[in-house]
Design an enzyme around this catalytic site. Structure first.
Site, PDB file in Angstrom:
ATOM      1  N   ASP A 336      -4.174  38.150   2.120  1.00  0.00           N
ATOM      2  CA  ASP A 336      -3.845  38.952   0.955  1.00  0.00           C
ATOM      3  C   ASP A 336      -5.027  38.794  -0.017  1.00  0.00           C
ATOM      4  O   ASP A 336      -5.836  37.872   0.142  1.00  0.00           O
ATOM      5  CB  ASP A 336      -2.548  38.424   0.332  1.00  0.00           C
ATOM      6  CG  ASP A 336      -2.253  39.061  -1.008  1.00  0.00           C
ATOM      7  OD1 ASP A 336      -2.264  40.297  -1.079  1.00  0.00           O
ATOM      8  OD2 ASP A 336      -2.028  38.315  -1.973  1.00  0.00           O
ATOM      9  N   ASP A 530       0.289  34.593  -1.177  1.00  0.00           N
ATOM     10  CA  ASP A 530       0.870  33.777  -2.239  1.00  0.00           C
ATOM     11  C   ASP A 530       2.027  34.445  -2.963  1.00  0.00           C
ATOM     12  O   ASP A 530       2.751  33.792  -3.713  1.00  0.00           O
ATOM     13  CB  ASP A 530      -0.196  33.417  -3.280  1.00  0.00           C
ATOM     14  CG  ASP A 530      -0.524  34.596  -4.185  1.00  0.00           C
ATOM     15  OD1 ASP A 530      -0.721  35.707  -3.645  1.00  0.00           O
ATOM     16  OD2 ASP A 530      -0.556  34.418  -5.408  1.00  0.00           O
ATOM     17  N   ASP A 534       4.435  38.947  -0.017  1.00  0.00           N
ATOM     18  CA  ASP A 534       3.782  38.454   1.196  1.00  0.00           C
ATOM     19  C   ASP A 534       4.761  37.757   2.138  1.00  0.00           C
ATOM     20  O   ASP A 534       4.419  37.485   3.289  1.00  0.00           O
ATOM     21  CB  ASP A 534       2.661  37.462   0.845  1.00  0.00           C
ATOM     22  CG  ASP A 534       1.522  38.130   0.094  1.00  0.00           C
ATOM     23  OD1 ASP A 534       1.228  39.300   0.399  1.00  0.00           O
ATOM     24  OD2 ASP A 534       0.931  37.484  -0.789  1.00  0.00           O
TER      25      ASP A 534
END
Length: 635
Positions: A336, A530, A534
């Site tokens: 990410d 995080d 996600d």
């Protein structure tokens, strides 16, 4: 060494102190001549060697008996009991050579190996125990102007706690008053203390080093960082890797098979071929000693436990041996962006003053005009200037939606905003083509320059990608919901192999599924994130890696590996630890099976003696345990 281990060690030393002189006496003195007969000499030797044998091995004999009573006889205690008692029992065959010395030595050295194994396990647990010491014992709660020491579990959200120098922060919260340095080593592996001041978040489990802090509690103890970590660590040993499960299943089958094989070896040749009972019983006993699977049963799980413990000292929490094994096979890492490769906060990344204007002058003008705004971009401009603004110089602040802000500074109009604002104000400005949010600044329609605001890269993000490529990770991919031009700019600066931008949370899962579909059977893909959005991808990944210090609870819960200091460079470290652990586990399996198979063959054909059997069992176990301890040595 704990109390039990010290008593165990002392018992072995007593047995050794008796065994050595008895061995020297029986080897050097002509007992047969002194006692007048071979039978008398054998009986004396039997009695003398039985003393150190019983002192060192009575607990092994007890385990073997209890195993038979509880109908779980097939373990190394039974094999060792049969083999050593059998060595003493060879006195009933007058034509054979007595083996009491070997029987006592096998039990004695077996116990030395077991003690060494116990010490090694204790040492490997120490890193886990150190982690468990982060649990706070009490919290100082302010009530009616007085401090009360109460259990952290009884503190409510919103309560004010006081953390004195030398105390551990008991709960997560925000500093209301005070400045200090916090030791975060137990959580993150970082050696340098972190500064903490008013408005900063503090994490439970850290040690307050200097000043007194007044903290407002933001989470109950059950949801605090320290409690989450303790739960992760406690549950880590429950999730076994395939290699560990294989060894467990192997031992359950292997032990009864070799026991039956030894019995057949002792009975078939004398009964069917008329061979010597003493010779074949001795071979069977040697076969049993060699066949003990303790080197495998202990060293392989110890390798995984050591790897997990070593990683925890670096602030990397791996939730189980199965995830450690999967991590060692990772060759694709998907990231990410926000909060993972970038800090997740806006910063001024470029200052471009116009000709004749200094950077200081440009930043001062921008900070002044943005003084009244609470927008993150305005905050980043004021942070870049870094000095207080005299508000008496400011008047008539006006925010123009979709354009920017105008303010009178010392009575002179100053404007800061996008290109639309500059055009509307009639300012001849120089367009900036950098990727990010562009703020143009003008004073009295004179162009002062531009600022570029962007989500700053983490300091070790580039290092993280380089390290992953250097250890053989084939692809580093970024999935993000950000704009394509921003995503590609970051990908280029970091050296990523692929990037997918402008993705909604459900799009991330679809893109990740496509990446998984392209991997090989033995390949594994890790996802690093995080945020709450996600969590679905972290769950779907072969290995989900969460940023733990600032990451969301949902991400940490869904992940298999948690990085407590949010440093992406720890990803390569975790893979190296996993690969080292798996390599050592495989070395132990190959070494133990290879040596045992060789000596088993030699025992069956009558070449191996009892002393070689001792090495094949105890020696191999000690070497394998020493090798497994290397898993705890991490950098």
């Amino acid at each position: 060494m704990n109390k039990k281990q010290r008593k165990w060690r002392n018992r072995i030393l007593v047995a050794l102190a008796i065994f050595i002189p008895v061995f020297l006496v029986t080897e050097l003195l002509p007992l047969e001549e002194m006692l007048g007969s071979k039978q008398a000499a054998v009986l004396v030797e039997f009695a003398l060697f039985l003393v150190p044998y019983l002192i060192s091995g009575y607990d092994v004999l007890r385990k073997a008996v209890l195993g038979i009573i509880h109908r779980q006889p097939f373990d190394e205690s039974l094999l060792m009991t049969i083999a050593t008692l059998g060595a003493f029992a060879l006195v009933v065959f007058p034509e054979g050579d007595p083996h009491m010395a070997e029987g006592a030595a096998v039990m004695l050295f077996y116990q030395v190996g077991e003690l060494f194994q116990s010490y090694a396990v204790s040492k490997s647990r120490k890193s886990i125990a150190d982690m468990m010491d982060i649990a706070p014992e009490f919290a100082n709660v302010e009530r009616d102007g007085q401090l009360e020491e109460i259990d952290p579990d009884e503190v409510a959200v919103g309560d004010i706690i006081v953390v004195k120098p030398g105390e551990r922060v008991p709960l997560d919260g925000v500093v209301l008053e005070g400045t200090s340095s916090l030791d975060t080593r137990a959580l993150t592996g970082e050696s340098l203390p972190r500064k903490s001041a008013e408005g900063d978040e503090v994490t439970s489990g850290c040690v307050n080093l200097t000043g007194v802090l007044r903290v407002s509690v933001t989470k109950p103890y059950g949801e605090s960082t320290v409690q989450r970590i303790l739960e992760l660590v406690e549950n880590a040993s429950d999730k076994k890797a395939r290699t560990e499960n294989f060894i467990t299943r192997f031992a359950r089958i292997y032990t009864p098979v070799v026991s039956v094989a030894a019995l057949l070896l002792a009975l078939v040749p004398p009964l069917m071929l008329g061979e010597s009972w003493a010779s074949w019983v001795e071979r069977a006993l040697i076969f049993l000693v060699v066949s003990c699977p303790c080197a495998l049963v202990i060293s392989v799980p110890l390798s995984f436990f050591g790897g997990i413990g070593g990683a925890s000292r670096l602030g990397i929490l791996i939730k189980g041996g199965n995830y450690l094994e999967a991590l060692s096979q990772v060759d694709t890492v998907v990231f990410d962006k926000t909060g993972t490769l970038t800090t997740g906060t806006f910063q001024v990344v470029e200052v471009n003053p116009a000709e004749g204007i200094t950077e200081e002058e440009l930043l001062e003008a921008a900070a002044a005009v943005e003084n009244y705004s609470d927008h993150p971009i305005a905050q980043s401009v004021r942070a870049a200037y870094g000095k207080p603004i005299d508000q008496t110089r400011l008047s008539q602040a006006e925010e123009i939606s979709g354009h920017g802000v105008k303010t009178l500074v010392d009575g002179t109009p100053v404007a800061a905003g996008n290109d639309k604002l500059m055009t509307a104000e009639g300012v001849a400005f120089t367009p900036c083509t950098a990727v990010g949010t562009i703020i143009y600044v003008a004073r009295n329609r004179q162009f002062l320059g531009s600022l570029v605001i962007a989500d700053a890269l983490k300091t070790d993000a580039r290092q993280a990608i380089n390290q992953l490529h250097s250890i053989g990770v084939k692809r580093c991919v970024m999935l993000t919901g950000d704009r394509a031009e921003v995503a590609h700019d970051i990908a280029g600066r970091l050296g990523l192999d692929d990037v997918r931008a402008q993705l909604l949370p459900q799009d991330k899962v679809e893109e990740f599924e496509q990446i998984l579909a392209g991997q090989g059977d033995k390949s594994r893909t890790a996802f690093v994130g995080d945020g709450i959005n996600d969590a679905p991808v972290l769950t779907r990944a072969d290995v989900g890696i969460a940023m733990g210090a600032l990451g969301s609870d949902a991400a940490i819960e869904a992940a298999d590996v948690v990085l407590m200091d949010d440093a992406p460079s720890k990803i390569a470290t975790s893979i190296r630890v996993a690969r080292k652990t798996m390599g050592i586990a495989r070395q132990n399996i190959a070494f133990a099976l290879g040596v045992k198979l060789l000596v088993l063959i030699l025992a069956a054909i009558g070449i191996a003696n009892m002393w070689l059997a001792v090495f094949a069992d105890v020696g191999v176990a000690v070497i394998a345990i020493l090798n497994a301890i290397r898993c705890m040595s991490v950098k």
